[in-house]
Write an enzyme that holds these catalytic residues in place. Structure first.
Site, PDB file in Angstrom:
ATOM      1  N   GLU A 412      36.533  35.814  28.756  1.00  0.00           N
ATOM      2  CA  GLU A 412      36.117  36.717  29.840  1.00  0.00           C
ATOM      3  C   GLU A 412      36.771  36.365  31.170  1.00  0.00           C
ATOM      4  O   GLU A 412      36.126  36.325  32.213  1.00  0.00           O
ATOM      5  CB  GLU A 412      34.582  36.756  29.958  1.00  0.00           C
ATOM      6  CG  GLU A 412      33.950  37.408  28.734  1.00  0.00           C
ATOM      7  CD  GLU A 412      32.516  37.854  28.914  1.00  0.00           C
ATOM      8  OE1 GLU A 412      32.054  37.936  30.054  1.00  0.00           O
ATOM      9  OE2 GLU A 412      31.862  38.111  27.897  1.00  0.00           O
TER      10      GLU A 412
HETATM   11  C1  LIG Z   1      36.489  33.061  20.402  1.00  0.00           C
HETATM   12  C2  LIG Z   1      37.043  34.134  21.284  1.00  0.00           C
HETATM   13  C3  LIG Z   1      36.340  35.336  21.448  1.00  0.00           C
HETATM   14  C4  LIG Z   1      36.870  36.371  22.234  1.00  0.00           C
HETATM   15  N1  LIG Z   1      36.189  37.572  22.320  1.00  0.00           N
HETATM   16  C5  LIG Z   1      36.798  38.616  22.968  1.00  0.00           C
HETATM   17  C6  LIG Z   1      36.189  39.917  22.949  1.00  0.00           C
HETATM   18  O1  LIG Z   1      35.109  40.132  22.380  1.00  0.00           O
HETATM   19  N2  LIG Z   1      36.856  40.950  23.561  1.00  0.00           N
HETATM   20  C7  LIG Z   1      38.058  40.767  24.207  1.00  0.00           C
HETATM   21  O2  LIG Z   1      38.605  41.738  24.727  1.00  0.00           O
HETATM   22  N3  LIG Z   1      38.634  39.524  24.252  1.00  0.00           N
HETATM   23  C8  LIG Z   1      38.039  38.460  23.655  1.00  0.00           C
HETATM   24  N4  LIG Z   1      38.633  37.217  23.673  1.00  0.00           N
HETATM   25  C9  LIG Z   1      39.894  37.031  24.404  1.00  0.00           C
HETATM   26  C10 LIG Z   1      39.764  36.234  25.685  1.00  0.00           C
HETATM   27  O3  LIG Z   1      39.135  36.998  26.674  1.00  0.00           O
HETATM   28  C11 LIG Z   1      41.183  35.785  26.060  1.00  0.00           C
HETATM   29  O4  LIG Z   1      41.500  34.727  25.167  1.00  0.00           O
HETATM   30  C12 LIG Z   1      41.304  35.334  27.493  1.00  0.00           C
HETATM   31  O5  LIG Z   1      41.230  36.442  28.358  1.00  0.00           O
HETATM   32  C13 LIG Z   1      42.638  34.596  27.754  1.00  0.00           C
HETATM   33  O6  LIG Z   1      43.719  35.309  27.275  1.00  0.00           O
HETATM   34  P1  LIG Z   1      44.786  34.587  26.316  1.00  0.00           P
HETATM   35  O7  LIG Z   1      44.032  33.888  25.243  1.00  0.00           O
HETATM   36  O8  LIG Z   1      45.796  35.587  25.912  1.00  0.00           O
HETATM   37  O9  LIG Z   1      45.436  33.467  27.210  1.00  0.00           O
HETATM   38  P2  LIG Z   1      46.691  33.614  28.183  1.00  0.00           P
HETATM   39  O10 LIG Z   1      46.579  34.836  29.003  1.00  0.00           O
HETATM   40  O11 LIG Z   1      47.933  33.400  27.413  1.00  0.00           O
HETATM   41  O12 LIG Z   1      46.450  32.365  29.138  1.00  0.00           O
HETATM   42  C14 LIG Z   1      46.547  31.023  28.641  1.00  0.00           C
HETATM   43  C15 LIG Z   1      46.244  30.072  29.773  1.00  0.00           C
HETATM   44  O13 LIG Z   1      47.235  30.216  30.779  1.00  0.00           O
HETATM   45  C16 LIG Z   1      46.680  29.987  32.054  1.00  0.00           C
HETATM   46  N5  LIG Z   1      46.923  31.162  32.887  1.00  0.00           N
HETATM   47  C17 LIG Z   1      47.098  32.444  32.510  1.00  0.00           C
HETATM   48  N6  LIG Z   1      47.309  33.226  33.579  1.00  0.00           N
HETATM   49  C18 LIG Z   1      47.282  32.425  34.660  1.00  0.00           C
HETATM   50  C19 LIG Z   1      47.426  32.620  36.061  1.00  0.00           C
HETATM   51  N7  LIG Z   1      47.606  33.850  36.582  1.00  0.00           N
HETATM   52  N8  LIG Z   1      47.320  31.567  36.863  1.00  0.00           N
HETATM   53  C20 LIG Z   1      47.106  30.337  36.379  1.00  0.00           C
HETATM   54  N9  LIG Z   1      46.945  30.082  35.079  1.00  0.00           N
HETATM   55  C21 LIG Z   1      47.040  31.109  34.221  1.00  0.00           C
HETATM   56  C22 LIG Z   1      45.189  29.731  31.850  1.00  0.00           C
HETATM   57  O14 LIG Z   1      44.961  28.348  31.800  1.00  0.00           O
HETATM   58  C23 LIG Z   1      44.911  30.328  30.491  1.00  0.00           C
HETATM   59  O15 LIG Z   1      43.838  29.693  29.828  1.00  0.00           O
HETATM   60  C24 LIG Z   1      38.105  36.172  22.906  1.00  0.00           C
HETATM   61  C25 LIG Z   1      38.787  34.957  22.774  1.00  0.00           C
HETATM   62  C26 LIG Z   1      38.284  33.957  21.959  1.00  0.00           C
HETATM   63  C27 LIG Z   1      39.075  32.686  21.818  1.00  0.00           C
END
Ligand SMILES: Cc1cc2nc3c(=O)[nH]c(=O)nc-3n(C[C@H](O)[C@H](O)[C@H](O)COP(=O)(O)OP(=O)(O)OC[C@H]3O[C@@H](n4cnc5c(N)ncnc54)[C@H](O)[C@@H]3O)c2cc1C
Length: 592
Positions: A412
């Site tokens: 989130e």
């Molecule tokens: C168990 C689980 C349940 C989930 N449930 C849902 C759901 O029900 N619905 C839904 O829509 N999504 C869901 N998600 C997705 C979740 O919201 C995303 O994983 C989250 O938004 C991060 O996106 P990403 O994993 O692609 O990480 P990325 O966007 O690749 O980011 C990876 C890391 O990079 C860093 N980062 C990224 N951008 C920046 C920035 N601008 N500045 C500094 N650091 C940055 C942060 O440390 C971040 O943790 C779920 C994820 C998991 C693991």
């Protein structure tokens, strides 16, 4: 304009459209960044109305009885929340707690809902995340933006748990960058349907939901642009393809996190939620609710850790002493108690902002999410440490709690993204005032001079006035004065950073982190003070001889003010240059 500038302009324009549409009253967080203490947002400490409290007590009693039968370890081992548990959650009303009574819900406020989620968060993170995915975000867009016809059609089965909901935003290319949704929704020639194509991943309940709120890109009329729109999609629509029903994962293993594809899925236009092209706003509003219940779940889990840690510290003996007799263990217990107190206060106040229908509490919900998820991680780590080797084994709940809690800092909205968001949106108000002054100095005109004069007076006013923090209890006056001074110092530091760095501050995340960190602690300590004041006043009204134990609140305030000072002094005394140089060097040549 080069490509990078054009991209930056586009991002700023998107953010402006999204966040700042229409005039808004000055909220608490934005007030902090202007050097004001907007007291009516946070004081007096909110209370659930008596009539609803009675109903909530009944619901909590029922829920506790139900949760006593729940086996979180078995849910974790089996990586499944059994259907009978889902049915039970539906029966006790948590799957439609905030839905209006006319659609079969309980009609609870967000504050009352948070109490229910705190209770579930105390016991089982898989279950609390499942409830959040279904109710806090899964059916939220329908509750907030659905028409009467849509609600009548979908809600009755969703609020009982007979059907389940999910919220599908994330994709391969749209994680933290939520605006980068690639799923396409093309209208049919007669305009009666949309054809959806694309994939979603990491979606909680993806393969068990009967109704999914899906974000997809629709064309913007008479332009070649697209914008995000929210659709209700059901898995029985031809072309809905589950790619992975349950991705194997380390924590909250009971939840079903999945991937799905939509291949030429025909969705009627009646399934659009909210205005066409405003899906990003819909999604972010939904997440405001999700982040509040996140805070509640973390509070519940922190209270469990505190209880477990106290039990162990009072019984386990080493060196002929109980662990609780060692200062380094006491330090952990005290910090856990202080944080749990603050997490509850912050959750309650943030939820009350939603219930009061105030506008624009996005910064507060972001602060709550970051603060409570970071504190819970520390709290679990402290409890784990107090248990020593025994915590490492699966017969105790701490290793599971540790695994479960790790998602909180990512889901989130990752904490990094939200930290940056808090600083940038918060600084926008004073930033615009400085821009007004600067532009006028460069190119004076009549209207500009008057606006710049107002902006200048605002900045000057905040610079010379220490804001008043109105507490009722005499014994809290010293803390209140200290909070006022911290806000004044914070405002001064924000102004200085804006003057020193100007526009490049938009990219300076190390500066943003300190500013956001200080803002979060100022919000947290305000919530603590407000709660403490209410408790003391309540005891006084009841004629209680001894005031309630204020040690945890008192400790929190001391530590929080210290952290604020630390964040602010770090703005001028830091190793940022060296840190960035090291990262640059290592990012360029990956070590073997
Ligand atoms: C168990 C689980 C349940 C989930 N449930 C849902 C759901 O029900 N619905 C839904 O829509 N999504 C869901 N998600 C997705 C979740 O919201 C995303 O994983 C989250 O938004 C991060 O996106 P990403 O994993 O692609 O990480 P990325 O966007 O690749 O980011 C990876 C890391 O990079 C860093 N980062 C990224 N951008 C920046 C920035 N601008 N500045 C500094 N650091 C940055 C942060 O440390 C971040 O943790 C779920 C994820 C998991 C693991």
């Amino acid at each position: 304009m080069n490509k990078l500038d054009a991209q930056r302009q586009k991002e700023i324009q998107q953010a402006e459209e999204l966040l700042f549409a229409g005039p808004q009253a000055l909220g608490f967080a934005k007030g902090l960044f202007q050097g004001h203490f907007v007291s009516d947002w946070v004081m007096p400490y909110p209370r659930i109305p008596a009539a609803q409290q009675t109903e909530l007590n009944k619901a909590l009693a029922e829920l506790r009885q139900f949760l006593d039968e729940l086996d979180p370890a078995e849910i974790d081992r089996q990586a499944d929340i059994p259907r009978k548990v889902i049915d039970g959650l539906g029966r006790v009303g948590v799957l439609g707690a905030t839905a209006p009574v006319e659609y079969g819900g309980r009609g609870f406020t967000q504050m009352a809902n948070c109490k229910l989620l705190e209770e579930i968060g105390r016991r089982c993170a898989s279950t609390s995340v499942f409830v959040n995915a279904h109710h806090s975000i899964g059916i939220r867009a329908l509750l907030l933006f659905g028409t009467h016809e849509q609600k009548q059609k979908w809600l009755p089965k969703l609020v009982t748990g007979e059907q389940l909901g999910a919220f599908a935003l994330t994709e391969q290319e749209a994680g933290s960058d939520a605006a980068n949704v690639q799923m396409q929704a093309r209208p049919t020639d007669d305009g009666a349907h949309f054809i959806l194509n694309g994939e979603k991943r990491y979606i909680t309940n993806a393969a068990i939901a009967h109704v999914l709120t899906v974000m997809a890109r629709t064309p913007v009329p008479s332009s070649d642009k697209t914008a995000i729109t929210a659709f209700l999609v059901t898995p029985d629509m031809p072309g809905f393809t589950v790619l992975d029903a349950r991705m194997q994962k380390m924590g909250i293993r009971g939840t079903a996190t999945g991937r799905f594809a939509l291949r030429d899925v025909k969705v009627p236009k009646e399934n659009i939620l909210g205005p066409m092209g405003k899906g990003l706003k819909v999604a972010l509003t939904v997440l405001d609710f999700g982040r509040t219940t996140f805070g509640a779940c973390c509070t519940g889990a922190a209270k469990t850790c505190l209880r477990l840690a106290i039990d162990h510290a009072n019984t386990r003996k080493q060196f002929n002493k109980t662990l609780g007799e060692f200062d380094l263990v006491k330090k952990k217990i005290a910090r856990m108690a202080a944080d749990a107190y603050a997490m509850e206060a912050m959750t309650t106040i943030t939820a009350s902002l939603i219930d009061r229908g105030l506008e624009d509490y996005m910064i507060e919900t972001a602060m709550l999410k970051v603060f409570t998820t970071e504190r819970l991680w520390e709290v679990i780590n402290d409890a784990f440490q107090i248990y020593g080797g025994s915590a490492y084994f699966v017969d105790l709940p701490l290793e599971r709690m540790l695994r479960d809690a790790r998602i909180n800092q990512i889901g989130e909205g990752s904490n990094e993204v939200l930290t940056s968001f808090v600083a940038l949106v918060g600084m926008r108000g004073p930033g615009m005032e400085f821009k007004e002054i600067y532009d006028t100095m460069m190119k004076p005109s009549r209207g500009q001079i008057s606006r710049a004069w107002t902006a200048g007076m605002n900045r000057l006013g905040a610079a010379i006035r220490v804001p008043d923090v109105p507490v009722k209890s005499e014994q809290l006056r010293a803390h209140a004065r200290q909070l006022g001074r911290c806000i004044w110092r914070f405002n001064f530091a924000v102004n200085r950073a804006l003057i020193a760095y100007r526009e490049p501050i938009l990219d300076m995340q190390l500066v943003q982190e300190r500013i956001a960190g200080a803002a979060m602690d100022l919000f947290a300590s305000t919530c603590v003070l407000s709660r403490q004041d209410a408790e003391i006043q309540f005891a006084r009204r009841n004629g209680d001889s001894a005031p309630p134990d204020q040690s945890a609140a008192d400790l929190f305030l001391r530590q929080s003010f210290r952290r604020v000072r630390h964040f602010l002094s770090g703005l001028t005394d830091n190793d940022d240059k060296s840190l960035l140089a090291t990262a640059k060097s290592y990012l360029a040549k990956r070590p073997s």
